[in-house]
Design a protein around this motif. Structure first.
Motif, PDB file in Angstrom:
ATOM      1  N   GLY A   1      -9.234   3.532  -1.380  1.00 45.97           N
ATOM      2  CA  GLY A   1      -8.189   4.539  -1.368  1.00 45.97           C
ATOM      3  C   GLY A   1      -8.501   5.663  -2.326  1.00 45.97           C
ATOM      4  N   ALA A   2      -7.546   6.591  -2.477  1.00 45.33           N
ATOM      5  CA  ALA A   2      -7.777   7.763  -3.318  1.00 45.33           C
ATOM      6  C   ALA A   2      -6.483   8.183  -3.995  1.00 45.33           C
ATOM      7  CB  ALA A   2      -8.331   8.921  -2.489  1.00 45.33           C
ATOM      8  N   LEU A   3      -6.626   8.807  -5.152  1.00 48.38           N
ATOM      9  CA  LEU A   3      -5.537   9.515  -5.801  1.00 48.38           C
ATOM     10  C   LEU A   3      -5.850  10.999  -5.699  1.00 48.38           C
ATOM     11  CD1 LEU A   3      -2.941   9.613  -7.546  1.00 48.38           C
ATOM     12  CD2 LEU A   3      -4.456   9.652  -9.554  1.00 48.38           C
TER      13      LEU A   3
ATOM     14  N   ALA B   1      -3.768  -1.995  -3.536  1.00 46.93           N
ATOM     15  CA  ALA B   1      -3.695  -3.120  -2.599  1.00 46.93           C
ATOM     16  C   ALA B   1      -5.115  -3.370  -2.107  1.00 46.93           C
ATOM     17  CB  ALA B   1      -2.770  -2.811  -1.430  1.00 46.93           C
ATOM     18  N   PRO B   2      -5.706  -4.525  -2.422  1.00 50.50           N
ATOM     19  CA  PRO B   2      -7.093  -4.787  -2.007  1.00 50.50           C
ATOM     20  C   PRO B   2      -7.219  -4.924  -0.495  1.00 50.50           C
ATOM     21  CG  PRO B   2      -6.108  -6.764  -2.930  1.00 50.50           C
ATOM     22  CD  PRO B   2      -5.124  -5.656  -3.168  1.00 50.50           C
ATOM     23  N   ALA B   3      -8.393  -4.593   0.010  1.00 49.80           N
ATOM     24  CA  ALA B   3      -8.636  -4.740   1.446  1.00 49.80           C
ATOM     25  C   ALA B   3      -8.484  -6.187   1.880  1.00 49.80           C
ATOM     26  CB  ALA B   3     -10.025  -4.207   1.802  1.00 49.80           C
TER      27      ALA B   3
ATOM     28  N   HIS C   1     -10.027  -0.954  -2.982  1.00 48.66           N
ATOM     29  CA  HIS C   1      -8.582  -1.114  -2.889  1.00 48.66           C
ATOM     30  C   HIS C   1      -7.964   0.159  -2.315  1.00 48.66           C
ATOM     31  CE1 HIS C   1      -7.687  -4.574  -5.914  1.00 48.66           C
ATOM     32  NE2 HIS C   1      -8.919  -4.700  -5.451  1.00 48.66           N
ATOM     33  N   ALA C   2      -6.948  -0.012  -1.432  1.00 43.88           N
ATOM     34  CA  ALA C   2      -6.087   1.112  -1.085  1.00 43.88           C
ATOM     35  C   ALA C   2      -5.199   1.415  -2.289  1.00 43.88           C
ATOM     36  CB  ALA C   2      -5.233   0.758   0.127  1.00 43.88           C
TER      37      ALA C   2
END
Length: 670
Positions: free
Chosen positions: A487-489, A528-530, A509-510
């Motif tokens: 994921g990204a911020l 949230a991990p894949a 992780h997302a």
């Protein structure tokens, strides 16, 4: 075959009760507008349910002064399936209650049949055989048929073990094949004897048959979330994996179409197209169009393939392998069905519009099927925010504005995509959108909508949004598309409109939640991990000045997601996927306390230095030191397929009950 009965025509509906007129968006005279009528109907319906809203409180605290059911939180007219029965277009609603099938005049200017489908949450899949429309539903996976001559709706079958009918195809002998989830199976339906036959799992370990196409000898099933293509021999039952090795990294064979000689598959992941010979599957070509990560709905005729990619229509020449965009629908929409006609191509979008592409001139024209009579209905809420005198509820295809001082009045703003998160900053409401992963600015005074940033970087699902006032940064955590990791911020500077994207703050992780500490200049991002192999859900600590990750913490080693985070004074509060509430000291990073307040996702908000929490059934006030939870409202009965959500201003709280917006006004108790 279970008869549902003869579906009412428009003329029959108009002779019935005022509630039918309300659902069609019509008026009963100048003295009462549609919104007032709808409000009265919803309140009357709620009064008959016996729903209890109760509270408990202690001395010196707050208790509900008033709870007001403000009616449907968001009203929408959205669709994921459509086509033609003869020369009449039709669509099926998506994630609305009730689910409806609408059939229109050839000119698409008036609805002629409106049918309520009694089960499911909508339809990804439908097809036509002569005068019959077959509809495959999701959430509850059922197969229906509507006869446009007799106006009869029949429930035909329900594939056991499936919750989604993702796709359907019909062969020349009338046999219908279904692709389903989570059983990952191919199902065969024979209309002649009303037989539904389980043809088995397409690929062991894969839950999705996301796309399906068949001819007289072979069924082709596209699977995921690890892309694969299986050829199923209808005579022998033999399955053959014909996936080109170049597609091994893709997430889904997302769409399929065919000609007499070739099967054509489009992927989700990198958005590539495979053109495979039916006679010799080893003879194939791979096309890499520049149309995005997802190849949407497809249709083929001779050497021409038309497909949707986001809001655009593309043409692929099977002879040359050249793909080019030929037309566009409304920005932010996505194409949900493609039909090749004699001299035109018709495409349907998620916002209940039909666009017609003239193959000779290249012109695009639009028909608004909602304006033609397809009614809106209570939508599945996606997000909530409150600012000044308005409460905003995000949904599919737009958002609803509820006016705090006028409970019966609401306005609808149509917008392509799903509003996953909202944040008000001064006089602007910022919207984080799925699946475009864009940030849209809405001006409540002028009604103007402007897309001000596109996140990209394989991201498509925003999970949250917040604002850090000192740095004037909007912060948006996102998840990648299916089959992608990391994921990204994203940080958007509201002064310069500069967007920066920070990928993989927690590896693989997302990123699903965010909170900002105003004074310390830190962002806290929940992950949230894949899957479990990538470790537990984590809070990443991100310095907004240096733009670097400066730490991580794991509040619960068993957590698979941290869906909500807020900062109150010098404490970070958060929740896990299984209802654990935690408190972390932002100075030392120490985990100070945890408490189990629910069994599933819980959402948090802070108003006037008071911490509140909500799940699908209860609304609480939380003691910030002890984490004890005091129930303010119970028996909310929010839709379990949605997320719990709460927003507050002062002592007015807004949450969801059923699919309605509930206002809870508190006052102090001596």
């Amino acid at each position: 075959m279970t008869p549902i009965g003869t579906a009412p025509t428009i003329s029959q509906i108009q002779l019935r009760s005022p509630q039918w007129l309300i659902m069609l968006g019509l008026k009963l005279g100048d003295e009462m507008d549609r919104r007032t009528m709808l409000r009265m109907t919803v309140l009357a319906a709620g009064a008959g349910t016996g729903m209890a809203w109760t509270s408990s409180s202690s001395a010196g605290a707050q208790e509900p002064e008033e709870t007001v059911d403000r009616g449907p939180a968001t009203l929408a007219c959205t669709t994921l399936s459509g086509g033609f029965v003869g020369d009449r277009p039709y669509i099926v609603s998506h994630l609305l209650q009730p689910v409806r099938l609408g059939v229109f005049t050839p000119a698409a200017d008036q609805i002629v049949d409106l049918v309520e489908i009694p089960s499911g949450g909508g339809a990804w899949a439908s097809l036509v055989d002569a005068e019959r429309i077959y509809v495959g539903t999701h959430t509850v996976a059922d197969l229906y048929a509507f006869d446009t001559t007799t106006h009869r709706l029949d429930k035909l079958a329900g594939p056991a073990g499936a919750t989604y009918i993702w796709d359907m195809t019909r062969t020349s002998d009338g046999t219908i094949f279904l692709g389903t989830y989570p059983d990952g199976k191919v199902w065969e339906y024979r209309p002649a004897d009303n037989a539904l036959i389980d043809r088995g799992v397409a690929v062991a370990g894969q839950k999705y048959v996301r796309s399906i196409i068949a001819d007289d000898t072979t069924v082709y099933a596209g699977v995921g979330a690890q892309a694969g293509l299986v050829a199923y021999d209808r005579g022998t039952g033999t399955r053959t994996d014909i996936t080109p090795p170049e597609l091994s990294g893709e997430a889904f064979i997302y769409q399929l179409t065919q000609t007499d000689s070739h099967v054509i598959g489009g992927t989700h992941g990198s958005g590539v197209i495979a053109i495979i010979s039916k006679a010799d599957p080893g003879d194939y070509r791979i096309v890499h169009p520049d149309s995005g990560i997802t190849i949407g709905k497809m249709a083929a005729q001779d050497d021409d393939v038309y497909y949707g990619a986001g809001d655009s229509l593309w043409h692929l020449d099977l002879t040359t392998g050249v793909a080019e965009a030929v037309g566009a629908t409304a920005g932010g929409d996505f194409i949900t069905a493609v039909s090749i006609r004699a001299t035109t191509v018709a495409v349907f979008t998620n916002s209940a519009t039909m666009w017609t592409y003239d193959r000779s001139t290249g012109a695009m024209s639009m028909a608004d099927l909602q304006a033609a009579g397809m009614p809106s209905a209570p939508d599945l809420p996606q997000s909530i925010a409150v600012h000044a005198d308005n409460v905003y509820v995000g949904g599919h295809g737009g958002f609803q504005i509820h006016h705090r001082r006028a409970p019966a009045a609401t306005d609808r703003v149509r917008l392509g995509g799903e509003v996953k998160a909202m944040q008000a900053v001064r006089n602007t409401l910022y919207l984080a959108m799925y699946p475009s992963a864009t940030i849209v600015a809405y001006n409540p005074t002028t009604g103007a909508l402007n897309t001000i940033a596109s996140i990209g970087h394989d991201q498509n699902r925003p999970g949250d949004i917040t604002y850090h006032r000192r740095s004037q940064l909007l912060l948006v955590p996102t998840s990648p598309g299916y089959g992608q990791l990391g994921g990204a911020l994203s940080t958007l500077d509201l002064r310069t409109r500069k967007l920066d994207v920070y990928r993989n703050l927690v590896e693989n992780h997302a990123l699903v939640s965010v909170a900002a500490h105003e004074r310390r200049g830190l962002a806290y991002v929940g992950s949230a991990p894949a899957d479990s192999s990538y470790g537990p859900a984590t809070v990443a600590i991100f310095d907004l000045g240096t733009r670097t990750r400066v730490g991580t913490t794991v509040p619960d080693s068993a957590a698979t997601s941290i869906p909500s985070l807020v900062v109150l004074r010098d404490s970070l509060y958060g929740t896990t996927n299984d209802g654990l509430l935690f408190r972390i000291d932002t100075r030392s990073g120490e985990l100070l306390r945890t408490a189990e307040i629910g069994t599933a996702r819980v959402d948090l908000t802070v108003s006037d230095d008071v911490l509140y929490a909500v799940d699908h059934q209860r609304l609480w006030r939380i003691d910030p030191t002890t984490l004890s939870a005091e129930t303010l409202v119970h028996e909310l009965a929010a839709d379990p397929t949605s997320f719990p959500m709460v927003a507050a201003v002062g002592t007015d709280l807004f949450t969801i009950t059923g699919r309605n917006l509930l206002q809870v006004s508190l006052h102090s108790v001596p």
